[in-house]
Design a protein around this motif. Structure first.
Motif, PDB file in Angstrom:
ATOM      1  N   PHE A 220     -44.701  22.210   5.953  1.00 27.11           N
ATOM      2  CA  PHE A 220     -43.299  22.459   6.762  1.00 27.11           C
ATOM      3  C   PHE A 220     -43.266  23.664   7.466  1.00 27.11           C
ATOM      4  O   PHE A 220     -43.270  24.811   7.175  1.00 27.11           O
ATOM      5  CB  PHE A 220     -42.141  22.431   5.799  1.00 27.11           C
ATOM      6  N   ASP A 221     -43.059  23.443   8.697  1.00 26.27           N
ATOM      7  CA  ASP A 221     -42.914  24.599   9.810  1.00 26.27           C
ATOM      8  C   ASP A 221     -41.702  24.280  10.494  1.00 26.27           C
ATOM      9  O   ASP A 221     -41.519  23.201  11.276  1.00 26.27           O
ATOM     10  CB  ASP A 221     -44.088  24.276  10.712  1.00 26.27           C
ATOM     11  N   LEU A 222     -40.721  25.139  10.395  1.00 30.62           N
ATOM     12  CA  LEU A 222     -39.506  24.941  11.073  1.00 30.62           C
ATOM     13  C   LEU A 222     -39.445  24.447  12.615  1.00 30.62           C
ATOM     14  O   LEU A 222     -38.886  23.602  13.147  1.00 30.62           O
ATOM     15  CB  LEU A 222     -38.683  26.100  10.863  1.00 30.62           C
ATOM     16  N   ASP A 223     -40.289  25.281  13.449  1.00 25.28           N
ATOM     17  CA  ASP A 223     -40.413  25.134  14.907  1.00 25.28           C
ATOM     18  C   ASP A 223     -40.978  23.843  15.014  1.00 25.28           C
ATOM     19  O   ASP A 223     -40.529  22.889  15.857  1.00 25.28           O
ATOM     20  CB  ASP A 223     -41.035  26.179  15.640  1.00 25.28           C
ATOM     21  N   GLU A 224     -41.950  23.275  14.469  1.00 25.52           N
ATOM     22  CA  GLU A 224     -42.515  22.141  14.642  1.00 25.52           C
ATOM     23  C   GLU A 224     -41.709  21.021  14.259  1.00 25.52           C
ATOM     24  O   GLU A 224     -41.794  20.058  14.989  1.00 25.52           O
ATOM     25  CB  GLU A 224     -44.028  22.157  13.799  1.00 25.52           C
ATOM     26  N   THR A 225     -41.165  21.147  13.252  1.00 27.84           N
ATOM     27  CA  THR A 225     -40.070  19.985  12.741  1.00 27.84           C
ATOM     28  C   THR A 225     -39.048  19.705  13.802  1.00 27.84           C
ATOM     29  O   THR A 225     -38.829  18.687  14.344  1.00 27.84           O
ATOM     30  CB  THR A 225     -39.404  20.394  11.318  1.00 27.84           C
ATOM     31  N   MET A 226     -38.684  21.050  14.319  1.00 28.49           N
ATOM     32  CA  MET A 226     -37.517  20.707  15.265  1.00 28.49           C
ATOM     33  C   MET A 226     -37.864  20.292  16.471  1.00 28.49           C
ATOM     34  O   MET A 226     -37.549  19.289  17.235  1.00 28.49           O
ATOM     35  CB  MET A 226     -36.670  22.129  15.571  1.00 28.49           C
ATOM     36  N   ARG A 227     -39.083  20.621  17.014  1.00 28.27           N
ATOM     37  CA  ARG A 227     -39.997  20.000  18.195  1.00 28.27           C
ATOM     38  C   ARG A 227     -40.063  18.398  18.001  1.00 28.27           C
ATOM     39  O   ARG A 227     -39.831  17.802  18.873  1.00 28.27           O
ATOM     40  CB  ARG A 227     -41.244  20.739  18.422  1.00 28.27           C
TER      41      ARG A 227
END
Length: 476
Positions: A220-227
């Motif tokens: 779970f990576d926040l920036d990657e999830t939002m991207r």
């Protein structure tokens, strides 16, 4: 499971089954990859195969190929250390162990070797995928054959393998997908780990049933999830409350377009009403529901579309079709139905203790049912706590820490944490320092089991029978 995969390939054909980075695999191609990989396994019907690694297309192929070859899938936590995996390998007499070597910079193959696992049964996921083999025909399996064994710890600290039949693994995924209204045009970001029933059965199997496109996320990576949500127009995002709290509080979220999300399913911890309201108001998710499940029954209850924010946040919804719930005289939640496990692997005593003569599974959770049948979990009969969506059983952690020189006595409890829901706190009697305890735990336990806090005390509070009074520790 083999029949479901073939049906999905026929129904959905060239439609994308998985997307990971630059790679896209259609449902038709998924079947071809599984046929080839099942032949590469060279296993016999009923053989158990352990898969150890994070979410990926290759993990899904390797897992489906086990079922296709007539084997029994045994997924293990990607954060486990070699000794924890070796215990599962030994207890299942696994014919093969498939390892995503190098995950998080570790040498998992060496860890297994150091833990005494026979090198002859170990293969890396990369090598398995590269093996050239003629596509095999599906094995002759029945709906009642064991499809998978998912290990969960018990309050004694001894892990137990919950066995499910093919009909159960497929059936519970179908019930969840229908209640959630998952469709072929959905784009489903799978943050839940594939080694867990929430990622495997409610992820991989739901995809086969609905034709949705799955996007596996290794960590779970926040920036990657939002991207991914923004660029791929993700529509379905199940996960622990931690996922949504992180999204809501993420720096720069206001600049992101996350409006494609239409279905979010959460649970595994107490969910504040305000979180549900913010998911609906700020993330603009059309349908937000909570659910209750456990490894031994996968999904038991689930909210429905149209339930109020209060109902969604304060309850886990009503029993899904095929399942029923009741509260015992002592307040314990009992569940019965189609998706209760077949039993624990090689442990008839634990099975009989968990499932009574009338078929009721004793969950160990204390709960209430309202007039509509909505379930609220109010306490635990067991000491288990939930950290970041993962169950942690203090007895297992305590048994590990008790082996450290300088630890004369130890008790572990869950304490509240804003981000993880709960984290571990160890109360230690002896000469070991908090740094010693944490370092020792990190070598022997998955990260989510490692206590976040350690307090050295003169003694543990106990009752007259010698049982540690953990409620006193939680209040301290």
């Amino acid at each position: 499971m083999p029949a479901l995969l073939r049906d999905a390939a026929e129904r959905f054909g060239d439609h994308a089954a998985y997307r990971e980075g630059d790679r896209t695999v259609s449902y038709a191609e998924l079947l071809r990859l599984v046929e080839r990989t099942s032949a590469a396994y060279g296993i016999a019907s009923g053989d158990r195969v352990v898969i150890w690694g994070p979410n990926s297309i290759d993990w899904a192929v390797a897992a489906l190929a086990v079922s296709y070859a007539g084997g029994v899938l045994v997924p293990v936590n990607s954060r486990y250390v070699g000794a924890e995996v070796a215990d599962v390998v030994e207890r299942t007499s696994a014919a093969r162990v498939v390892v995503h070597d190098g995950f998080l910079g570790r040498d998992q193959v060496q860890e297994l070797r150091d833990a005494g696992v026979d090198a002859g049964v170990v293969t890396t996921l990369a090598d398995l995928m590269a093996t050239e083999a003629a596509g095999a025909a599906p094995a002759d399996v029945t709906p009642d054959d064991v499809a998978d064994i998912l290990f969960t710890s018990g309050t004694t600290g001894r892990s137990k393998g919950a066995m499910s039949a093919h009909r159960q693994t497929v059936g519970v995924a179908r019930a969840w997908a229908e209640l959630g209204g998952v469709r072929q045009d959905d784009r489903y970001l799978v943050v839940n780990p594939f080694f867990h029933s929430f990622g495997y059965k409610i992820g991989i199997v739901v995809g086969l049933l609905t034709g949705a496109t799955l996007y596996p996320l290794a960590t779970f990576d926040l920036d990657e999830t939002m991207r991914l949500i923004e660029e791929e127009r993700i529509t379905v995002l199940p996960g622990a409350p931690t996922i949504f709290t992180s999204l809501l509080n993420a720096p720069g979220r206001e600049e992101r377009d996350l409006s494609s999300l239409r279905l979010a399913v959460t649970g595994a911890a107490v969910v504040p009403v305000v979180l549900i309201e913010r998911m609906r108001d700020e993330l603009r998710i059309d349908q937000v529901v909570t659910a209750f499940g456990m490894t031994e029954a996968v999904v038991v209850t689930m909210c429905r579309e149209g339930d109020s924010a209060e109902t969604v946040a304060s309850t886990n919804g009503r029993a899904i079709p095929g399942m029923e719930t009741r509260i015992a005289d002592n307040g314990e939640l009992l569940v019965r139905g189609d998706y209760v496990m077949l039993g624990y692997l090689d442990d008839p005593e634990a099975t009989a203790e968990a499932i009574d003569a009338d078929g009721w599974l004793h969950t160990g959770d204390v709960g209430t049912l309202d007039e509509h049948g909505n379930l609220a979990i109010t306490d635990r009969l067991k000491d288990m706590y939930i950290s970041g969506g993962f169950n942690v059983y203090p007895a297992e952690v305590e048994q590990t820490l008790a082996r450290l020189d300088g630890v004369a006595d130890v008790a572990v409890v869950g304490v509240p944490d804003d981000r993880m829901g709960e984290v571990g706190k160890a109360f230690v009697v002896g000469t070991a320092t908090p740094d010693d305890v944490i370092a020792f735990a990190k070598e022997r336990l998955a990260n989510f089991k490692v206590p976040r806090y350690v307090e050295v005390v003169d003694g543990l509070p106990r009752n007259l029978s010698g049982k540690v009074l953990k409620n006193e520790l939680r209040g301290g």
